[in-house]
Write a protein that holds these residues in place. Structure first.
Motif, mmCIF file in Angstrom:
data_model
loop_
_atom_site.group_PDB
_atom_site.id
_atom_site.type_symbol
_atom_site.label_atom_id
_atom_site.label_comp_id
_atom_site.label_asym_id
_atom_site.label_seq_id
_atom_site.Cartn_x
_atom_site.Cartn_y
_atom_site.Cartn_z
ATOM 1 N N ASN A 37 -1.908 0.551 -8.565
ATOM 2 C CA ASN A 37 -3.289 0.295 -8.960
ATOM 3 C C ASN A 37 -4.230 0.513 -7.795
ATOM 4 O O ASN A 37 -3.822 0.561 -6.638
ATOM 5 N N LYS A 38 -5.496 0.656 -8.162
ATOM 6 C CA LYS A 38 -6.572 0.833 -7.172
ATOM 7 C C LYS A 38 -7.737 -0.043 -7.601
ATOM 8 O O LYS A 38 -8.263 0.115 -8.702
ATOM 9 N N ARG A 39 -8.105 -0.963 -6.714
ATOM 10 C CA ARG A 39 -9.249 -1.841 -6.985
ATOM 11 C C ARG A 39 -10.464 -1.314 -6.237
ATOM 12 O O ARG A 39 -10.332 -0.788 -5.130
ATOM 13 N N ASP A 80 -9.343 -0.342 -0.139
ATOM 14 C CA ASP A 80 -9.119 1.076 0.118
ATOM 15 C C ASP A 80 -7.699 1.444 -0.261
ATOM 16 O O ASP A 80 -6.747 0.785 0.154
ATOM 17 N N GLY A 81 -7.548 2.494 -1.029
ATOM 18 C CA GLY A 81 -6.236 3.046 -1.326
ATOM 19 C C GLY A 81 -5.553 2.462 -2.544
ATOM 20 O O GLY A 81 -6.100 1.651 -3.281
ATOM 21 N N TRP A 82 -4.330 2.930 -2.722
ATOM 22 C CA TRP A 82 -3.491 2.565 -3.858
ATOM 23 C C TRP A 82 -2.457 1.529 -3.431
ATOM 24 O O TRP A 82 -1.987 1.553 -2.297
ATOM 25 N N GLN A 117 0.834 -1.195 0.000
ATOM 26 C CA GLN A 117 0.000 0.000 0.000
ATOM 27 C C GLN A 117 0.872 1.251 0.000
ATOM 28 O O GLN A 117 1.899 1.308 0.686
#
Length: 103
Positions: A87-89, A93-95, A13
């Protein structure tokens, strides 16, 4: 014949700071801020959420699209360039930092 070294997937993260027009400006990784120094690449991909143990979720929104940015960063003006892929799914929460390379 040229061989390429496989870049390991990190899945760490990170915090991504954006400009007002939603372009990455810097990435904070392992306590250090890495400024973006070149035009980033941006794309979306889909993931197979049904192959995970995560629920699909409820309500509107793109539940299967993953947002990606590939950015070139430089810790200081004299340090070498590095390439980060984040990436962000929608279900997390978050990158997350996927890959780091020195090219």
């Amino acid at each position: 014949m040229t061989t390429q070294t496989e870049v390991p997937v990190l899945n760490e993260q990170v915090a991504v700071r954006f400009t007002p027009d939603d372009t990455p400006l810097a990435v904070r990784w392992r306590g250090r801020v890495w400024p973006v120094v070149a035009e980033p690449a941006h794309w979306f991909s889909r993931w197979n959420w049904w192959e995970s143990d995560l629920p699909a979720g409820h309500g509107p929104g793109a539940l299967i699209e993953v947002e990606y940015w590939r950015v070139q960063v430089q810790a200081t003006s004299t340090s070498p360039l590095r390439t980060f892929e984040v990436n962000k799914r929608p279900v997390r929460d978050g990158w997350f930092l996927n890959r780091v390379s020195d090219d």
